[in-house]
Structures are given as C-alpha cells and as structure tokens.
Design a protein around this motif. Structure first.
Motif, PDB file in Angstrom:
ATOM      1  N   ALA A 276       0.830  -1.205   0.000  1.00 25.20           N
ATOM      2  CA  ALA A 276       0.000   0.000   0.000  1.00 25.20           C
ATOM      3  C   ALA A 276       0.865   1.256   0.000  1.00 25.20           C
ATOM      4  O   ALA A 276       0.593   2.222  -0.727  1.00 25.20           O
ATOM      5  N   SER A 277       1.921   1.245   0.797  1.00 25.68           N
ATOM      6  CA  SER A 277       2.813   2.400   0.879  1.00 25.68           C
ATOM      7  C   SER A 277       3.506   2.659  -0.458  1.00 25.68           C
ATOM      8  O   SER A 277       3.663   3.808  -0.882  1.00 25.68           O
ATOM      9  N   ALA A 278       3.912   1.602  -1.142  1.00 27.27           N
ATOM     10  CA  ALA A 278       4.560   1.750  -2.443  1.00 27.27           C
ATOM     11  C   ALA A 278       3.606   2.376  -3.460  1.00 27.27           C
ATOM     12  O   ALA A 278       4.012   3.205  -4.289  1.00 27.27           O
ATOM     13  N   LEU A 279       2.325   2.014  -3.367  1.00 24.27           N
ATOM     14  CA  LEU A 279       1.345   2.572  -4.292  1.00 24.27           C
ATOM     15  C   LEU A 279       1.106   4.053  -3.994  1.00 24.27           C
ATOM     16  O   LEU A 279       1.007   4.879  -4.912  1.00 24.27           O
ATOM     17  N   VAL A 280       1.051   4.395  -2.721  1.00 20.47           N
ATOM     18  CA  VAL A 280       0.876   5.803  -2.336  1.00 20.47           C
ATOM     19  C   VAL A 280       2.049   6.640  -2.846  1.00 20.47           C
ATOM     20  O   VAL A 280       1.872   7.744  -3.374  1.00 20.47           O
ATOM     21  N   THR A 281       3.248   6.109  -2.717  1.00 23.27           N
ATOM     22  CA  THR A 281       4.444   6.820  -3.197  1.00 23.27           C
ATOM     23  C   THR A 281       4.386   7.031  -4.708  1.00 23.27           C
ATOM     24  O   THR A 281       4.740   8.106  -5.219  1.00 23.27           O
ATOM     25  N   ALA A 282       3.923   6.016  -5.438  1.00 19.30           N
ATOM     26  CA  ALA A 282       3.786   6.139  -6.895  1.00 19.30           C
ATOM     27  C   ALA A 282       2.793   7.242  -7.249  1.00 19.30           C
ATOM     28  O   ALA A 282       2.991   7.989  -8.212  1.00 19.30           O
ATOM     29  N   GLY A 283       1.732   7.353  -6.459  1.00 23.19           N
ATOM     30  CA  GLY A 283       0.750   8.418  -6.686  1.00 23.19           C
ATOM     31  C   GLY A 283       1.336   9.796  -6.438  1.00 23.19           C
ATOM     32  O   GLY A 283       1.045  10.752  -7.166  1.00 23.19           O
ATOM     33  N   GLU A 284       2.174   9.918  -5.412  1.00 27.95           N
ATOM     34  CA  GLU A 284       2.814  11.202  -5.113  1.00 27.95           C
ATOM     35  C   GLU A 284       3.782  11.599  -6.218  1.00 27.95           C
ATOM     36  O   GLU A 284       3.871  12.777  -6.605  1.00 27.95           O
ATOM     37  N   GLN A 285       4.497  10.610  -6.759  1.00 28.11           N
ATOM     38  CA  GLN A 285       5.414  10.893  -7.873  1.00 28.11           C
ATOM     39  C   GLN A 285       4.639  11.345  -9.112  1.00 28.11           C
ATOM     40  O   GLN A 285       5.066  12.256  -9.831  1.00 28.11           O
ATOM     41  N   LEU A 286       3.491  10.706  -9.342  1.00 30.98           N
ATOM     42  CA  LEU A 286       2.660  11.097 -10.479  1.00 30.98           C
ATOM     43  C   LEU A 286       2.170  12.533 -10.318  1.00 30.98           C
ATOM     44  O   LEU A 286       2.179  13.319 -11.278  1.00 30.98           O
ATOM     45  N   GLU A 287       1.775  12.895  -9.117  1.00 28.00           N
ATOM     46  CA  GLU A 287       1.279  14.251  -8.873  1.00 28.00           C
ATOM     47  C   GLU A 287       2.362  15.289  -9.164  1.00 28.00           C
ATOM     48  O   GLU A 287       2.103  16.316  -9.802  1.00 28.00           O
ATOM     49  N   LEU A 288       3.583  15.016  -8.733  1.00 28.19           N
ATOM     50  CA  LEU A 288       4.692  15.936  -9.001  1.00 28.19           C
ATOM     51  C   LEU A 288       4.949  16.054 -10.505  1.00 28.19           C
ATOM     52  O   LEU A 288       5.194  17.145 -11.027  1.00 28.19           O
ATOM     53  N   LEU A 289       4.884  14.919 -11.205  1.00 25.72           N
ATOM     54  CA  LEU A 289       5.101  14.918 -12.650  1.00 25.72           C
ATOM     55  C   LEU A 289       4.058  15.774 -13.358  1.00 25.72           C
ATOM     56  O   LEU A 289       4.402  16.626 -14.199  1.00 25.72           O
ATOM     57  N   LEU A 290       2.795  15.574 -13.028  1.00 24.56           N
ATOM     58  CA  LEU A 290       1.726  16.303 -13.704  1.00 24.56           C
ATOM     59  C   LEU A 290       1.769  17.787 -13.362  1.00 24.56           C
ATOM     60  O   LEU A 290       1.488  18.642 -14.214  1.00 24.56           O
ATOM     61  N   ASP A 291       2.112  18.119 -12.125  1.00 26.38           N
ATOM     62  CA  ASP A 291       2.190  19.527 -11.727  1.00 26.38           C
ATOM     63  C   ASP A 291       3.315  20.259 -12.463  1.00 26.38           C
ATOM     64  O   ASP A 291       3.220  21.464 -12.723  1.00 26.38           O
ATOM     65  N   ASP A 292       4.364  19.538 -12.802  1.00 24.40           N
ATOM     66  CA  ASP A 292       5.528  20.161 -13.452  1.00 24.40           C
ATOM     67  C   ASP A 292       5.447  20.120 -14.975  1.00 24.40           C
ATOM     68  O   ASP A 292       6.325  20.671 -15.649  1.00 24.40           O
ATOM     69  N   SER A 293       4.423  19.472 -15.520  1.00 28.90           N
ATOM     70  CA  SER A 293       4.322  19.302 -16.975  1.00 28.90           C
ATOM     71  C   SER A 293       3.383  20.341 -17.585  1.00 28.90           C
ATOM     72  O   SER A 293       2.476  20.850 -16.920  1.00 28.90           O
ATOM     73  N   ALA A 294       3.610  20.630 -18.864  1.00 25.27           N
ATOM     74  CA  ALA A 294       2.789  21.615 -19.563  1.00 25.27           C
ATOM     75  C   ALA A 294       1.456  20.997 -19.975  1.00 25.27           C
ATOM     76  O   ALA A 294       1.382  19.822 -20.328  1.00 25.27           O
ATOM     77  N   GLU A 295       0.400  21.814 -19.916  1.00 29.80           N
ATOM     78  CA  GLU A 295      -0.909  21.363 -20.370  1.00 29.80           C
ATOM     79  C   GLU A 295      -0.893  21.168 -21.882  1.00 29.80           C
ATOM     80  O   GLU A 295      -0.069  21.731 -22.586  1.00 29.80           O
ATOM     81  N   GLY A 296      -1.835  20.382 -22.366  1.00 28.77           N
ATOM     82  CA  GLY A 296      -1.965  20.153 -23.796  1.00 28.77           C
ATOM     83  C   GLY A 296      -1.534  18.759 -24.195  1.00 28.77           C
ATOM     84  O   GLY A 296      -1.286  17.890 -23.345  1.00 28.77           O
ATOM     85  N   GLU A 297      -1.445  18.546 -25.502  1.00 30.60           N
ATOM     86  CA  GLU A 297      -1.135  17.216 -26.027  1.00 30.60           C
ATOM     87  C   GLU A 297       0.301  16.816 -25.704  1.00 30.60           C
ATOM     88  O   GLU A 297       1.221  17.637 -25.757  1.00 30.60           O
ATOM     89  N   TRP A 298       0.482  15.549 -25.367  1.00 28.64           N
ATOM     90  CA  TRP A 298       1.814  14.981 -25.168  1.00 28.64           C
ATOM     91  C   TRP A 298       2.190  14.233 -26.447  1.00 28.64           C
ATOM     92  O   TRP A 298       1.689  13.141 -26.692  1.00 28.64           O
ATOM     93  N   ILE A 299       3.075  14.842 -27.241  1.00 27.49           N
ATOM     94  CA  ILE A 299       3.604  14.156 -28.413  1.00 27.49           C
ATOM     95  C   ILE A 299       4.675  13.155 -27.967  1.00 27.49           C
ATOM     96  O   ILE A 299       4.803  12.064 -28.517  1.00 27.49           O
ATOM     97  N   ARG A 300       5.441  13.561 -26.973  1.00 26.35           N
ATOM     98  CA  ARG A 300       6.459  12.699 -26.369  1.00 26.35           C
ATOM     99  C   ARG A 300       6.288  12.741 -24.861  1.00 26.35           C
ATOM    100  O   ARG A 300       5.798  13.724 -24.312  1.00 26.35           O
ATOM    101  N   LEU A 301       6.731  11.689 -24.189  1.00 26.95           N
ATOM    102  CA  LEU A 301       6.655  11.672 -22.732  1.00 26.95           C
ATOM    103  C   LEU A 301       7.661  12.659 -22.155  1.00 26.95           C
ATOM    104  O   LEU A 301       8.825  12.673 -22.566  1.00 26.95           O
ATOM    105  N   PRO A 302       7.252  13.499 -21.197  1.00 31.18           N
ATOM    106  CA  PRO A 302       8.179  14.441 -20.570  1.00 31.18           C
ATOM    107  C   PRO A 302       9.291  13.703 -19.822  1.00 31.18           C
ATOM    108  O   PRO A 302       9.178  12.496 -19.536  1.00 31.18           O
ATOM    109  N   SER A 303      10.320  14.414 -19.501  1.00 33.99           N
ATOM    110  CA  SER A 303      11.438  13.836 -18.758  1.00 33.99           C
ATOM    111  C   SER A 303      10.947  13.221 -17.451  1.00 33.99           C
ATOM    112  O   SER A 303      10.224  13.859 -16.679  1.00 33.99           O
ATOM    113  N   GLY A 304      11.320  11.997 -17.219  1.00 30.25           N
ATOM    114  CA  GLY A 304      10.942  11.293 -15.992  1.00 30.25           C
ATOM    115  C   GLY A 304       9.617  10.562 -16.077  1.00 30.25           C
ATOM    116  O   GLY A 304       9.329   9.673 -15.260  1.00 30.25           O
ATOM    117  N   ALA A 305       8.788  10.894 -17.072  1.00 27.98           N
ATOM    118  CA  ALA A 305       7.458  10.283 -17.173  1.00 27.98           C
ATOM    119  C   ALA A 305       7.501   8.788 -17.441  1.00 27.98           C
ATOM    120  O   ALA A 305       6.717   8.032 -16.842  1.00 27.98           O
TER     121      ALA A 305
END
Length: 668
Positions: A276-305
């Motif tokens: 459960a803890s590992a899944l929560v951590t994965a969710g926190e990493q996803l939140e940081l990724l999305l907050d740091d990424s630009a809105e709009g279409e993803w032609i390529r995956l951003p760095s770290g995605a």
C-alpha cells in the motif's frame, strides 16, 4: 403469417394516433424497411416535423414481429429515450396490435450504474469518490439525507432505475447505491442476484421486440467480449450526429493522483502495508510529474514520465496480486462487494497506464491510434491535473464491431455536411460515396434526405452580418453588441442567443441587460430545463447560453423569433483531440481544416439554426454575426450544410422583417 407491408402499417399507425400522412415520413419508412430486408446500411436525414421516430419504429416493429428478432434502438439523450418508451412506443404498440396480429413489446436498457444495487445498498459499502475531500459539511449532510431516501425508495420501486426517482439525487449520493459493470460481483454469486434490478431489466429487454438504449451502451457492447445487449441483427441509431462523440467519450480514460489515492483507499485492508505504501508513493510521484508538466497534447513523454508511469503500472499490478481470495458473497456480502470494487478500480487504472505507455512505444507519430493530453480540471475552488487518453478515431471500432455484424439505420435532423453524407460516413467507418442509391451494392450503404414539412425560404431568413469585423479573442466587439441590440429590439425580445463559449454568453448577457428592455436569462443562472420553461412562458424573454442550447431547445410558437449566433462554432484551436485528428488528415494528404474543424462547425451550425423552426407555423430569423460565413472561402461549404432559408446580408431588410413579425404577433 403474412403481415401488412410498411406503408399500410404506417397508415394504420398515423390514423390511430390522430396524425396526418407525411410524404417524407412515408419515404423514410419505406427506405428503412428496404434496408432491413436487403441487409444494407441506411443514413437518413429527416428534418424537424418529419416524424422520423414513427418512420423507423413501424418497419422495425414489423421486422421484429415477423422474424422473432429483437431490434435495438439507440439514442443520445435521456429525453428521447423517455419519449420513445413513455409516449411513442406504448401508443404505437396499441395501434399495431391488430394488424400485426400480436402486441409488440418493448423495454429500455441502460448501463448497470443507472440501476440501484441491492447488494451495495444492504452491505453498506461506501463509494470512495476521488473528489470526496472537496465536499463540505453541507454536501455530506445532504448526501446522508439522500442516501436515506434511496434506502426507503428501494422498497417501493419496481425498476430501481435512477430516472424513475423524483426528485433526483446528486451523482455523489447515487454512487453510494450503484455499481458499474466491472464492480458488480455477478448475479450468480450475489445474495440479491434474483432481485437485481439491472438483471431484471436485461431479462425484460431480451424478451422484447424493441430495446431502447443509448450510444454509450452501444459502445460498451461493441468493445466488450461479454454480451451486453441481447442478440440482434438490426440497430437503429437516432441522433446519429452524436454517435462518434459519445463513443469517443466512452473510450476516453484518465489518470490522476486522485485516481491513485482512490484506488489506495479502496484496497484498504486488502493488501499489506508495504504494498500500500509503495502505491501511495507512486501516486505522489505522479502528482509531481503532472504539476511540473505543460498542459496540452503529449507528443512525447516528458522527462521522468516513462519511469514514473512504469513504476505506477508495476505497483498497481503488485497491489492487485496482493489481494486475497474472494470471500463468499452469501456469508460476507460487504467484504465481497468491497473487494470487487477495489479490484475494478485497480484494473481500470492499471489498464489505462498500460495503454498510455503502449501508445508511446510507437515512435512514428502518424501511426499512433490514441491521443494523450494533460488538462487542468476546475473543481469548486481548486484545480486538479488529469492525464487523458482517447482514440484518434473510432471509425475502425464502428466498422468492425457495429457495421460488420448488424444492419444499421442512422438518422438525425442533420447528417449532411457540405451537401452530402460523406463527412459523417467517414467518421463512422463507412466508405464515402455521397450516399447515392446506385452505389449501395458496392459500398454497403445509402443515404437519403427525407426532407422537411417546412417551406424554408418562406418561413425563415438567414442573415449574415457581412459588414461586421470578424470576431477576435478580445471579447465581443462594440459593433456586434450594437447589432445584437438592433436585432433583439426588432424581434421584441423572443431571442435565443447561441454563443461559442460560456464567457461570451455571460459577457453579452451582462452588457445587453443594460441596453434592452427585455429580460435576458443566461445559462447557469438556473437549471437549463427551468430556464427554457421561463423562456417559453414569456414571449419577451431572451435566453443566452452555449453548447447544450445549440442542440437541446425545442420552443415552437411566438416565444422564439430570432436565433442569434455570435460566431461560427469552430472547435477551440487548443483542443488536443481535434487538433490531433486534423494533423492526421493533413499528414495523409487531406485537408485537415475542412475534414475536422469545418465539419465540426458545420454540424453544430446546422443544429443551432434548427432551433428556429419547430412547427410549420413558425417564422423568424437565424442571424449569424460572423462575417466569415459570407467572406471566407469555406463559407460556401458551411452554408451548404444549412437549410435553404432565404438569405440576406442587409441589416435593414432583416430588422424590417423582424419588426413585421413582432407587429403581427402583437396584433394577433
């Protein structure tokens, strides 16, 4: 047993229902009967007042009774489903019982989530909405009251159908007592399986001549390996202009930090703390990724995605495998329901992450079948970032799963774009050929225009504000506001204002309320149905709004004399899905603007213009205050999609016509 032919049955039905013969209705009914008999697809444009429901129901009922096969009728809106099952079909079944020598039967079938789930209700398993933390004390108190009322209603209802509950309840409250098909533990193992409302609805549907469902259910049936709809050979799709959008919506998935949090909570005590803890951590990493990424279409995956999404995928799979064996539903219904809901949410999110990663494995962008984009959703006083994935096209899905297995009748008041059926045919996965009858054998489908009872040139004027400057991004120009005032004044109010955005609708409402002496209602001030009722009740009242009003308003009579459209309804240039579709057409040598943006605008423009004439006695003006309709190269293409109104660009002529209508209404 020899049954009367379609024209004779239609005549019996029209007579029994107190109607009058209509040439377009008869032509459509005969074409539907021929398509069913010869096993070819048919697209029928049938204008308001044609009586298209009767025109497809009569041959459908004849086929069902004659062959013993069920016919599926799919609609886009609840309103039309209700019209069919509560008004049209009961009266038609009664009228045709004698000539068909059998009483036709019908049923409505919706997705499982539309029905009360007795197991969830009695097990007391709360639904963990990803937006729960945004609820305030008032919301939670209201939800408690509504769930209590739902418990009481469960003892009285015979259908368990949400639409039979009046007054209704919020979506959050309904989710506390319903499940999706993936969350269902199965009728065979459910302690309430014999009394299940969804299963009873399916059984009734399976025994019926006609099943009325919606486009979403049609899509789910097409995509699912399981049998959702009873066996059938003929499908009638009403409101077919909305088919692609509805199926695209069903096949669109999303990933967000809130989704991961919801899955973690649902898994609860079903998995160990480390997993459960590992899944929560994965969710926190996803939140940081999305907050740091630009809105709009993803032609390529951003760095770290790639690493973050792969980690989320693996941890979801680990969590799913860590869930223990299923308890007996009879012995512990609460635990069985909670486990199934947790597994459903986990599987759904895992599959979506896999779908996103798989899409980006295809390096050649033109060969990708999906589109991924990041958007920011506004929820109350906060925002939330969501990664979405949708199919670039649903034509292949429709071609292989719908048109290959069934004879399909597609109908709507607006199906021709640029003068023929080809634009929509391509989006359905059918070969373009203009709909000509001579090409039916080769293409497998034909198109026909059943016409309209309206004398368009004598009943309405299409006015284009050619002298106005083209609309821009800086709000509504003063000259356009002046034009609106002049038109509304000449019409004596009685105006439906259709705007390209809610911002524009509100801006016009605010500025024009100060300049005209008529009440102006704006979408969002109240429930849309309540606003339409007020608009209809007072002839001087005006109603302004956006998308749902372009397609959902039916106001015959003197309350509506002027439909005012602020601009050509092109899609937003930053719409990721439509932009990707346009890019794909360009890459294959086509004209992406015409194929996607102009077709989108033409269809919506035709729908908006169709709000004006709702009965043969209606008169009025459709005013498009966008000079590009008269001056741009694509203007002729858009105009070819509209009814043949009398056309003018003379503001004095149109004001004079509106004034005469207003004076005549006042004198009568």
């Amino acid at each position: 047993m020899s049954l009367p032919d379609v024209p004779e049955l239609l005549s019996d039905a029209v007579t029994a229902l107190g109607g009058a013969p209509r040439e377009g209705q008869l032509a459509m009914a005969e074409a539907v009967g021929e398509a069913i008999a010869n096993n070819h697809h048919l697209a029928v444009q049938a204008g308001t007042g044609t009586g298209k429901s009767l025109a497809y129901l009569v041959p459908s009922l004849r086929h069902a009774v004659d062959s013993g096969e069920t016919v599926v009728v799919s609609t886009a809106t609840i309103a039309l489903q209700r019209q069919l099952t509560e008004r049209d079909l009961p009266r038609l079944a009664s009228a045709l019982t004698k000539p068909l020598k059998s009483e036709p039967t019908f049923a409505i079938l919706k997705g499982r989530a539309n029905y009360l789930c007795l197991n969830k209700l009695h097990a007391g398993v709360a639904d963990d909405d990803p937006n729960t933390e945004l609820f305030d004390a008032f919301d939670l108190s209201r939800m408690g009251r509504e769930v209590t009322r739902l418990r009481e209603w469960s003892s009285d209802t015979e259908t368990g159908d949400r639409d039979d509950l009046s007054p209704g309840v919020s979506d959050q409250s309904w989710r506390q007592v319903s499940v999706s098909s993936r969350e269902c533990i199965g009728a065979a193992t459910c302690p309430y399986g014999e009394d299940c409302f969804a299963e009873l609805a399916r059984k009734k549907a399976g025994d019926s001549d006609i099943i009325v469902t919606n486009h979403a259910m049609l899509a789910i049936d097409a995509m699912s390996p399981a049998t959702i709809l009873p066996e059938h050979r003929v499908v009638v799709i009403d409101e077919a202009h909305e088919l692609v959008d509805r199926i695209t919506s069903v096949t669109t998935e999303e990933v967000s930090a809130a989704n991961v949090s919801q899955v973690s909570r649902r898994l609860g005590k079903l998995i160990d703390d480390d997993t459960a803890s590992a899944l929560v951590t994965a969710g926190e990493q996803l939140e940081l990724l999305l907050d740091d990424s630009a809105e709009g279409e993803w032609i390529r995956l951003p760095s770290g995605a790639p690493e973050i999404l792969a980690s989320l995928r693996d941890r979801l799979w680990n969590a799913r495998n860590a869930v223990g064996p299923a308890p007996s539903a009879a012995a512990d219904p609460e635990a069985a329901a909670a486990r199934q809901m947790a597994l459903s949410a986990t599987d759904s999110l895992h599959d979506t992450v896999v779908r996103i990663l798989t899409m980006f494995e295809q390096r050649d962008i033109p060969k990708r079948h999906d589109v991924v984009w990041l958007s920011e959703d506004r929820l109350r006083n906060t925002t939330r970032r969501v990664l979405r994935i949708a199919p670039l096209s649903v034509a292949g899905l429709l071609r292989t799963s719908l048109f290959t297995d069934s004879t399909v009748i597609l109908t709507s008041a607006t199906l021709t774009i640029g003068g023929n059926f080809d634009a929509l045919a391509r989006t359905w996965g059918l070969p373009a050929h203009g709909g000509d009858k001579k090409d039916v054998e080769a293409a497998g489908w034909r198109g026909m225009d059943a016409g309209s009872p309206f004398d368009y040139p004598k009943s309405a004027i299409l006015y284009v504000g050619k002298h106005l400057r083209p609309p821009g991004r800086d709000g509504i120009a003063d000259s356009t506001l002046d034009e609106m005032v002049d038109l509304m004044t000449a019409a004596g109010g009685r105006t439906l204002g259709l705007f390209s955005s809610m911002r524009a609708a509100k801006e016009a409402t605010e500025k024009l309320r100060e300049r005209v002496g008529f009440p102006i209602l704006c979408q969002g001030d109240d429930a849309t149905s309540a606003l339409v009722e007020k608009f209809t009740a007072d002839e001087a009242t005006c109603l302004f709004g956006t998308l749902s009003l372009w397609q959902g308003v039916d106001v015959p009579g003197p309350s509506l004399r002027l439909v005012m459209i602020d601009r050509i309804p092109f899609p937003r240039p930053d719409d990721p899905l439509l932009s990707a579709r346009q890019r794909e057409v360009d890459a294959n040598g086509g004209n992406g603007f015409l194929t996607v943006s102009a077709n989108h605008a033409a269809l919506l423009l035709a729908q908006g213009a169709g709000r004006l004439l709702r009965s043969t006695s209606d008169r009025g003006v459709v005013a498009v205050l966008d000079s590009r309709l008269a001056t741009a190269r694509y203007g002729g293409y858009l105009l070819a999609s509209l009814p043949p109104f009398w056309r003018t660009t003379d503001p004095k002529a149109v004001r004079s016509a509106l004034s005469r209508l207003t004076t005549g209404a006042a004198q009568s």
